[in-house]
Design a protein around this motif. Structure first.
Motif, short mmCIF file in Angstrom:
data_model
loop_
_atom_site.label_atom_id
_atom_site.label_comp_id
_atom_site.label_asym_id
_atom_site.label_seq_id
_atom_site.Cartn_x
_atom_site.Cartn_y
_atom_site.Cartn_z
N LEU A 73 15.44 -5.44 -4.32
CA LEU A 73 14.57 -4.27 -4.25
C LEU A 73 13.68 -4.33 -3.01
CD1 LEU A 73 13.51 -3.96 -7.98
CD2 LEU A 73 15.08 -2.46 -6.73
N THR A 79 15.30 0.66 -0.88
CA THR A 79 14.50 0.54 -2.11
C THR A 79 13.13 -0.10 -1.85
OG1 THR A 79 15.65 -1.54 -2.61
CG2 THR A 79 16.45 0.47 -3.70
N ARG A 80 12.92 -0.67 -0.68
CA ARG A 80 11.64 -1.33 -0.38
C ARG A 80 10.46 -0.37 -0.54
NH1 ARG A 80 11.35 -4.21 5.08
NH2 ARG A 80 12.74 -5.58 3.94
N VAL A 81 10.64 0.88 -0.18
CA VAL A 81 9.55 1.86 -0.27
C VAL A 81 9.05 2.00 -1.71
CG1 VAL A 81 11.09 3.87 -0.51
CG2 VAL A 81 8.81 4.15 0.44
N TYR A 82 9.95 1.83 -2.68
CA TYR A 82 9.53 1.94 -4.08
C TYR A 82 8.68 0.74 -4.49
CZ TYR A 82 12.93 5.67 -4.15
OH TYR A 82 13.62 6.81 -3.87
N GLN A 84 6.86 -1.04 -2.40
CA GLN A 84 5.59 -0.88 -1.69
C GLN A 84 4.64 0.05 -2.43
OE1 GLN A 84 7.38 0.28 2.05
NE2 GLN A 84 6.85 -1.67 3.00
N ARG A 85 5.20 1.02 -3.12
CA ARG A 85 4.39 1.97 -3.89
C ARG A 85 3.59 1.29 -5.00
NH1 ARG A 85 3.82 6.84 -6.15
NH2 ARG A 85 4.63 6.79 -8.25
N ASN A 94 -0.26 3.32 -9.89
CA ASN A 94 1.09 3.92 -9.88
C ASN A 94 1.97 3.30 -10.96
OD1 ASN A 94 0.60 5.71 -7.78
ND2 ASN A 94 1.22 4.23 -6.21
N ASP A 98 3.55 5.74 -13.65
CA ASP A 98 5.01 5.87 -13.69
C ASP A 98 5.61 5.31 -14.97
OD1 ASP A 98 4.81 7.07 -11.23
OD2 ASP A 98 5.76 5.45 -10.10
N SER A 102 7.81 7.41 -17.65
CA SER A 102 9.14 6.92 -18.04
C SER A 102 9.27 6.82 -19.54
CB SER A 102 9.40 5.55 -17.40
OG SER A 102 9.44 5.66 -16.00
#
Length: 127
Positions: A73, A79-82, A84-85, A94, A98, A102
């Protein structure tokens, strides 16, 4: 796990996964020697194993993901941006927001009953 620690790469001196932090890989190799039976249990989140929080994602950034799929990941640019979020103070918020969304989505999944669905005993075959 042993695969990532001993047989993953011919480019690494110890055969470990080069995406793992070297000191962390060494620590895991001491906890899980190659010649043992593999019954040692290791928490997936070495920072806070009793809760789901930012630490889980920080491990990936720091090369300390236990599972190869988790570490990917971070190492995969798509997928790194997810990941980092979910880092930093806002990341913690977050995660909770999230996760809540879910859980609502999962709760709205209608279970198929009777002849509506199918059970696959072998994933590649429909009976």
């Amino acid at each position: 796990m042993r695969y990532r620690l001993y047989n993953f790469s011919s480019t690494s001196a110890n055969g470990d996964d080069p995406s793992m932090d070297a000191a962390f890989a060494s620590q895991l190799q001491k906890m899980c020697p190659a010649n043992r039976d593999g019954t040692k249990r290791i928490a997936l989140d070495t920072g806070s194993s009793d809760r789901f929080d930012e630490s889980f994602f920080t491990n990936f950034r720091d090369g300390q993901g236990i599972l190869e799929s988790d570490q990917k990941l971070w190492t995969d640019a798509s997928t790194r941006v997810y990941v980092q979020r979910f880092l930093g103070f806002r990341g913690e918020l977050n995660i909770y927001m999230d996760s809540g969304r879910s859980m609502v989505k999962v709760g709205n999944i209608r279970v198929k009953t009777g002849t509506e669905g199918e059970i696959r005993w072998v994933c590649t075959a429909v009976y």
